[in-house]
Write a protein that holds these residues in place. Structure first.
Motif, PDB file in Angstrom:
ATOM      1  N   GLY A 142       0.796  -1.230   0.000  1.00  0.00           N
ATOM      2  CA  GLY A 142       0.000   0.000   0.000  1.00  0.00           C
ATOM      3  C   GLY A 142       0.822   1.269   0.000  1.00  0.00           C
ATOM      4  N   ASP A 143       2.143   1.172   0.280  1.00  0.00           N
ATOM      5  CA  ASP A 143       2.998   2.357   0.256  1.00  0.00           C
ATOM      6  C   ASP A 143       3.181   2.838  -1.175  1.00  0.00           C
ATOM      7  N   SER A 144       3.372   4.141  -1.327  1.00  0.00           N
ATOM      8  CA  SER A 144       3.657   4.722  -2.632  1.00  0.00           C
ATOM      9  C   SER A 144       5.163   4.823  -2.810  1.00  0.00           C
ATOM     10  N   VAL A 145       5.619   4.654  -4.049  1.00  0.00           N
ATOM     11  CA  VAL A 145       7.043   4.797  -4.361  1.00  0.00           C
ATOM     12  C   VAL A 145       7.205   5.766  -5.529  1.00  0.00           C
ATOM     13  N   ASP A 146       8.334   6.451  -5.546  1.00  0.00           N
ATOM     14  CA  ASP A 146       8.693   7.346  -6.641  1.00  0.00           C
ATOM     15  C   ASP A 146       9.837   6.723  -7.416  1.00  0.00           C
ATOM     16  N   PHE A 147       9.791   6.833  -8.743  1.00  0.00           N
ATOM     17  CA  PHE A 147      10.857   6.360  -9.614  1.00  0.00           C
ATOM     18  C   PHE A 147      11.422   7.562 -10.359  1.00  0.00           C
ATOM     19  N   ASP A 148      12.746   7.674 -10.407  1.00  0.00           N
ATOM     20  CA  ASP A 148      13.428   8.715 -11.167  1.00  0.00           C
ATOM     21  C   ASP A 148      14.573   8.076 -11.929  1.00  0.00           C
ATOM     22  N   VAL A 149      15.035   8.768 -12.958  1.00  0.00           N
ATOM     23  CA  VAL A 149      16.223   8.341 -13.691  1.00  0.00           C
ATOM     24  C   VAL A 149      17.251   9.458 -13.529  1.00  0.00           C
ATOM     25  N   ASN A 150      18.444   9.119 -12.998  1.00  0.00           N
ATOM     26  CA  ASN A 150      19.470  10.134 -12.790  1.00  0.00           C
ATOM     27  C   ASN A 150      20.247  10.391 -14.083  1.00  0.00           C
ATOM     28  N   ARG A 151      21.224  11.288 -14.029  1.00  0.00           N
ATOM     29  CA  ARG A 151      21.998  11.679 -15.217  1.00  0.00           C
ATOM     30  C   ARG A 151      22.765  10.520 -15.840  1.00  0.00           C
ATOM     31  N   GLU A 152      23.115   9.539 -15.023  1.00  0.00           N
ATOM     32  CA  GLU A 152      23.851   8.378 -15.522  1.00  0.00           C
ATOM     33  C   GLU A 152      22.918   7.325 -16.124  1.00  0.00           C
ATOM     34  N   GLY A 153      21.619   7.579 -16.102  1.00  0.00           N
ATOM     35  CA  GLY A 153      20.660   6.636 -16.644  1.00  0.00           C
ATOM     36  C   GLY A 153      20.245   5.547 -15.667  1.00  0.00           C
ATOM     37  N   GLN A 154      20.622   5.722 -14.400  1.00  0.00           N
ATOM     38  CA  GLN A 154      20.255   4.740 -13.379  1.00  0.00           C
ATOM     39  C   GLN A 154      18.876   5.078 -12.818  1.00  0.00           C
ATOM     40  N   VAL A 155      18.108   4.044 -12.546  1.00  0.00           N
ATOM     41  CA  VAL A 155      16.786   4.236 -11.956  1.00  0.00           C
ATOM     42  C   VAL A 155      16.936   4.337 -10.442  1.00  0.00           C
ATOM     43  N   VAL A 156      16.321   5.362  -9.877  1.00  0.00           N
ATOM     44  CA  VAL A 156      16.350   5.583  -8.439  1.00  0.00           C
ATOM     45  C   VAL A 156      14.939   5.358  -7.906  1.00  0.00           C
ATOM     46  N   VAL A 157      14.821   4.496  -6.909  1.00  0.00           N
ATOM     47  CA  VAL A 157      13.520   4.200  -6.283  1.00  0.00           C
ATOM     48  C   VAL A 157      13.531   4.767  -4.881  1.00  0.00           C
ATOM     49  N   ARG A 158      12.492   5.539  -4.550  1.00  0.00           N
ATOM     50  CA  ARG A 158      12.367   6.122  -3.209  1.00  0.00           C
ATOM     51  C   ARG A 158      10.966   5.876  -2.670  1.00  0.00           C
ATOM     52  N   LYS A 159      10.880   5.754  -1.366  1.00  0.00           N
ATOM     53  CA  LYS A 159       9.565   5.739  -0.729  1.00  0.00           C
ATOM     54  C   LYS A 159       9.007   7.145  -0.891  1.00  0.00           C
ATOM     55  N   ALA A 160       7.798   7.266  -1.390  1.00  0.00           N
ATOM     56  CA  ALA A 160       7.204   8.576  -1.643  1.00  0.00           C
ATOM     57  C   ALA A 160       6.973   9.312  -0.335  1.00  0.00           C
ATOM     58  N   ALA A 161       7.481  10.519  -0.250  1.00  0.00           N
ATOM     59  CA  ALA A 161       7.372  11.327   0.967  1.00  0.00           C
ATOM     60  C   ALA A 161       5.944  11.820   1.167  1.00  0.00           C
ATOM     61  N   GLY A 162       5.452  11.649   2.376  1.00  0.00           N
ATOM     62  CA  GLY A 162       4.154  12.195   2.756  1.00  0.00           C
ATOM     63  C   GLY A 162       2.952  11.523   2.141  1.00  0.00           C
ATOM     64  N   LYS A 163       3.135  10.480   1.356  1.00  0.00           N
ATOM     65  CA  LYS A 163       1.984   9.851   0.725  1.00  0.00           C
ATOM     66  C   LYS A 163       1.498   8.648   1.506  1.00  0.00           C
ATOM     67  N   GLY A 164       2.374   7.981   2.229  1.00  0.00           N
ATOM     68  CA  GLY A 164       1.985   6.863   3.090  1.00  0.00           C
ATOM     69  C   GLY A 164       1.126   5.825   2.407  1.00  0.00           C
TER      70      GLY A 164
END
Length: 79
Positions: free
Chosen positions: A26-48
């Protein structure tokens, strides 16, 4: 840690990563791609948690005290 993508584009987040990010169902996660093309996964802040169980909002709210036999007769059309 390799994982396989489904035809719907879904992947399983490996247990090691879920534990490191303290992710729970049920937690939300954020996905980003950094300058090197690596995928970064983070627990979404404040979304719970996404939402409460759909029955939690109405649990204990009934005002009519139905007896099982009365309700079954009503649903079956028995008078």
């Amino acid at each position: 840690m390799a994982t396989t993508m489904t035809v719907k584009g879904q992947v399983t987040i490996p247990k090691k990563v879920r534990e490191a990010l303290r992710l729970a169902p049920g937690d939300s996660v954020d996905f980003d791609v950094n300058r090197e093309g690596q995928v970064v996964v983070r627990k979404a802040a404040g979304k719970g948690r996404a939402t409460r169980d759909r029955f939690d909002a109405v649990r204990g709210k009934a005002t009519v005290k139905w007896r099982t036999d009365e309700l079954m007769a009503l649903l079956r059309g028995n008078d």
